[in-house]
Design a protein around this motif. Sequence first.
Motif, mmCIF file in Angstrom:
data_model
loop_
_atom_site.group_PDB
_atom_site.id
_atom_site.type_symbol
_atom_site.label_atom_id
_atom_site.label_comp_id
_atom_site.label_asym_id
_atom_site.label_seq_id
_atom_site.Cartn_x
_atom_site.Cartn_y
_atom_site.Cartn_z
ATOM 1 N N GLY A 404 -31.099 -21.528 -10.452
ATOM 2 C CA GLY A 404 -30.919 -20.557 -9.380
ATOM 3 C C GLY A 404 -29.435 -20.374 -9.106
ATOM 4 N N ASP A 405 -28.977 -19.128 -9.082
ATOM 5 C CA ASP A 405 -27.574 -18.824 -8.841
ATOM 6 C C ASP A 405 -27.478 -17.782 -7.729
ATOM 7 N N PHE A 406 -26.553 -18.034 -6.794
ATOM 8 C CA PHE A 406 -26.434 -17.183 -5.613
ATOM 9 C C PHE A 406 -24.958 -16.890 -5.367
ATOM 10 N N ALA A 407 -24.670 -15.699 -4.864
ATOM 11 C CA ALA A 407 -23.282 -15.329 -4.606
ATOM 12 C C ALA A 407 -23.202 -14.322 -3.479
ATOM 13 N N ASN A 408 -22.221 -14.516 -2.615
ATOM 14 C CA ASN A 408 -21.896 -13.562 -1.563
ATOM 15 C C ASN A 408 -20.486 -13.044 -1.822
ATOM 16 N N SER A 409 -20.349 -11.738 -1.952
ATOM 17 C CA SER A 409 -19.051 -11.134 -2.235
ATOM 18 C C SER A 409 -18.693 -10.132 -1.145
ATOM 19 N N HIS A 410 -17.404 -10.102 -0.804
ATOM 20 C CA HIS A 410 -16.886 -9.122 0.143
ATOM 21 C C HIS A 410 -15.840 -8.293 -0.595
ATOM 22 N N PHE A 411 -16.057 -6.995 -0.631
ATOM 23 C CA PHE A 411 -15.186 -6.086 -1.365
ATOM 24 C C PHE A 411 -14.555 -5.098 -0.395
ATOM 25 N N THR A 412 -13.230 -5.039 -0.398
ATOM 26 C CA THR A 412 -12.532 -4.048 0.402
ATOM 27 C C THR A 412 -11.560 -3.291 -0.490
ATOM 28 N N GLN A 413 -11.354 -2.017 -0.171
ATOM 29 C CA GLN A 413 -10.438 -1.187 -0.937
ATOM 30 C C GLN A 413 -9.695 -0.262 0.019
ATOM 31 N N ALA A 414 -8.397 -0.107 -0.272
ATOM 32 C CA ALA A 414 -7.569 0.783 0.525
ATOM 33 C C ALA A 414 -6.658 1.565 -0.408
ATOM 34 N N SER A 415 -6.253 2.758 0.038
ATOM 35 C CA SER A 415 -5.423 3.624 -0.786
ATOM 36 C C SER A 415 -4.206 4.096 0.012
ATOM 37 N N GLN A 416 -3.111 4.267 -0.699
ATOM 38 C CA GLN A 416 -1.855 4.691 -0.077
ATOM 39 C C GLN A 416 -1.246 5.832 -0.886
ATOM 40 N N ASP A 417 -0.893 6.925 -0.231
ATOM 41 C CA ASP A 417 -0.170 7.989 -0.922
ATOM 42 C C ASP A 417 1.200 7.478 -1.347
ATOM 43 N N ALA A 418 1.689 7.988 -2.484
ATOM 44 C CA ALA A 418 2.962 7.496 -3.011
ATOM 45 C C ALA A 418 3.615 8.586 -3.856
ATOM 46 N N PHE A 419 4.882 8.342 -4.208
ATOM 47 C CA PHE A 419 5.569 9.214 -5.153
ATOM 48 C C PHE A 419 6.199 8.356 -6.244
ATOM 49 N N PHE A 420 6.546 9.001 -7.350
ATOM 50 C CA PHE A 420 7.114 8.289 -8.486
ATOM 51 C C PHE A 420 8.642 8.377 -8.478
ATOM 52 N N THR A 421 9.275 7.244 -8.773
ATOM 53 C CA THR A 421 10.714 7.247 -9.022
ATOM 54 C C THR A 421 10.947 7.692 -10.464
ATOM 55 N N ASP A 422 12.214 7.831 -10.845
ATOM 56 C CA ASP A 422 12.529 8.226 -12.217
ATOM 57 C C ASP A 422 12.108 7.179 -13.235
ATOM 58 N N SER A 423 11.911 5.932 -12.776
ATOM 59 C CA SER A 423 11.455 4.876 -13.686
ATOM 60 C C SER A 423 9.933 4.733 -13.671
ATOM 61 N N ARG A 424 9.252 5.658 -12.974
ATOM 62 C CA ARG A 424 7.791 5.720 -12.878
ATOM 63 C C ARG A 424 7.202 4.607 -12.017
#
Length: 784
Positions: A404-424
Amino acid sequence: MKSMPRNMPGRHPFKPRTAISLYVGSALASLSAAAWAQTPAPIEAPTAATAEALASSATEQAEHALAPILVIGTTPLVGVGTPLERVPANVQTFRAREIDQQHPATLSDFFAQNLPGVDISDAQGNPSQADINYRGFTASPLLGTPQGLSVFLDGVRINEPFGDVVNWDLIPQAAISTIQLIPGSNPSFGLNTLGGAIAVTTKNGNTNPGGNAEVSFGSWGRKLAQVEQGGAIGQNLDYYFTANVTNDNGWADHNSSRLRQAFGKLRYHDADNTVSLSMGGADNTLNGSQTIPRSFLDNRSQAYTFPDTNENSVGYLTLSGEHYFTPNVELSGNVYYRHYRNTNTSSNVNNDFGSIDEDGNINTTQATNDQSVIVTDSYGASLQLTLLNRFAGMDNQLILGAAGDFANSHFTQASQDAFFTDSRATVGLGGFVPQTDAKTRNQTFGVYFEDTLAFTEQWSMTLAGRYNWSKAVIGDESGVQPLLDGNHTFSRFNPAFGVNWNPTTYFTAYATYNEGMRSPTAIELACADPAAPCSLPNDFIADPSLKPVISKTFEVGARGRIGDATTWSAAVYSTTLTDDIQFVSTQGASSTLGFFQNVGKTRRQGLELAGRTQFGPLGLSASYSYVDATYRSTWTESSASNSSADADGNITVKSGDRIPGIPANTVKLRLDYVPFAKWNVGTNLTYRGSIFARGDEDNQDQNGKIPGYFLIDLDTTYNVTKQLQVFATVKNLLNKKYSTFGILGENFFNGPNHTFDGANPVNEQFLGLGAPRGVWVGMRYAWK
C-alpha cells in the motif's frame, strides 16, 4: 547480485538469501540481488545468517566456478530471489565495483555507457536531469513526460507520486551496491512497469567494511568531496554511511549544479532475522540551459532563455525486516516515509505576445516567469511471504505479497510578467500572481503472487500476477476553481507467464508474456481538455478523465556461457501499449501550452545482443540494441512548426510513423586493460543512431532527423598503495559536437545578436546538446 558455483541440486534447489534492508529513502528500500547457492543433497537450506556468509564469499567462489549462478529479485521486496536460469527475462546486473572503476559524474552517464538498450536524452540542459530511455520507455525527472519505467531503491518505489517522475539526482550514487534492469511488463513491480523496472540496492556494513575519502576536480569547475564508512558493532549489528558534496559550474552558460547527499543504514541480524533502518536526504540546486535552435549553434554554450532552476530536496526513512520461520518459509516487509519538495523557476516567451484583446489593445509583454512548488509526503508498507516447497514431487517457489502506497501533494503555481534583456535573461515586472493552488491525494494498493515450478532439471514455468487499485483525488485550495475537484479510480489485474529451458548448465532459453499498467497522473488528469489547454508544469483545470495505459509484452531469448570466461545473451521482444498518453501541444511542439490525450496504440519491438569475455589482461564487453518504436493508430496533433503542417497547424500521425526521440540502433563496447596488478585502463565506445525531433511525429518535417553520434570515453585507476588510489576520466575524447534530443518550435530571438523579435518568429529545430570534452582527476584514500 552475487554469483555462486553451480552444483547438482539438493533436496530443494532454492536457498534463502539473507538481506533485509531497512532503508530510509526518498524512495528507498529494495529489490535486492541475493546470493543463491546449490549444494549437494541432502543438505538443508541455510538460515539467514548462513546465507549471508555464503553471499559475502560468493564472488570469490564464482571466479573458480564453471557456471556461476545469479539470483534475481523478481519482486520489489527483498527475499529469497530467483536463480537467473529460471527467470524468463533478459535481466542485466551491475555492481558497485563497476561503477567505482569508471567514476561517472552522474548515474545516467553510467547507464548510457554500460547498460545495453539504454540511452539518455537531455531536454533540460543539466547533466543531473537527463531522461533514461530503455526499449523506447522513459524514466524522466521532467514533469509531464510519459513515464514507462518503474524505479526502486531498496524495495521502495521512487517514482514521485506527483507525476511519476524520477529524480536521478536524489539517488546516493556512492551507496549503490547493485543495479538490476528487469525488462518487460513484469506485473510484480506494479504501476509504471510498461517497459521494465530498475532496482537499485544499497550497501551495508557487513559486505562493505572499512571506509574511504575521495576528492576529484576538473573541467568546468567540477569539484567533489565524498566520504564512506561501514563496519560491525559486535556480532549482530553493522552500519554504513556515506555523504558527498558536488559543485559544478557546468559546461554551458547557466547550467551549474550544486548537490548535497547523505545516506546511512543500521542493521541488526542473527540466525533467522534481519532488521534494517536506513535514512537519507539530499538538497540539490540544478540549473538548466534548455534546448537551443539550430541558428544558435555558432555558440553552443549559450542558453535560449534563463533562468531555469530546479531545487530538489528530500528526506526519507525506511524500516525493513526479514524473518525465517523455517529454512523454507520467509517473511519480509518494509515501512517507509518520505518528504519531497521541488521548486521550479522557468523563463518563457509569453504565448500571448502580439495578441489583441477585446478592447483592441496589443499584448506587448515579452516573457513570463513561472514558479511552481510541489511538496509531497508519501508513506507506505509492503509485506511478502516466500514458501519453498515441493508440489507433486517438483521443486516450487511461491511468493505472495501486498503493498500500500499513499501520498499527499500540495501544488502551487504563480506567474510573473517579464521582459528580456539583450542576453535573453528575464526581468520581472511586478510580483508573482497565483494561478493554481491544488492538493492531490494518491492511494495505491496491490496484491501479487509469483510461482516458479521446476518440472525437471531442464524445464521450469513461472506464473505471476498482480491486482492494482489506484485512486487520485484532486482538490482546489484557492476557492476560485471549484471545477478542478476530481476523483479518479483505476484498477486492473495484470498476468504474466513464462517458460525456461536449461538443457545444459551453459545454456538457457526462455519465452514469456506479461502485462502492465500505468494510471494517468494528477498532472495528466487535470490537463486533458483540448478546449482548455494548460501550461506545463503549471496549470490545473477541470478536465475529462483519461484511460489507463495498458502494456502487453512478448519476449523470447537465450543466454549462456562459453568456457570459463565468456557469457552472452540475446532477446527479441515486442511491447504494445493500448491507450498510450501523449502531451499534445496547441501552439507547436516546443510550447508548454497543450493537453494530454489517449492516442491509441503504440508499439516498441526489437532485438538485444550482449556478450562479455576475458583475454588475459584484456576484458571486453559489447552490446547491440535495435528498437522499432512506432505509432499503431492514426491521430491529429497540433505542430505548427512542422513544415508538413496544414493551414491550421495540424499534422496527421499515421500507423507506422516512428516515435520521436527513440534511436533505432545503439552499440556499446567496453574495454578494460590491466597492464599490471595496480593499474587499470578502460574505455567506453558508444554509438547511438539518429532520432526524429518531438513535433515531427509524422516524420515529414524538412529539418530531417537529428544525426546519430559516436563517443569515446576513457578512465584509468592506479593503486599507489593498498590505501591510496589515483584516477582520471576523459569524456568525449574526440570532442564531438552532438545532440541527444530535439524538438520543433518557434525561435523568437531573431534580432541582432539573437535578441528578442517577437513579431517575426522563425520555425526551427531546437536541440539538446551533448557536452564537449572534459577531463577530471581525483584520489581516494581507504582505511580498514
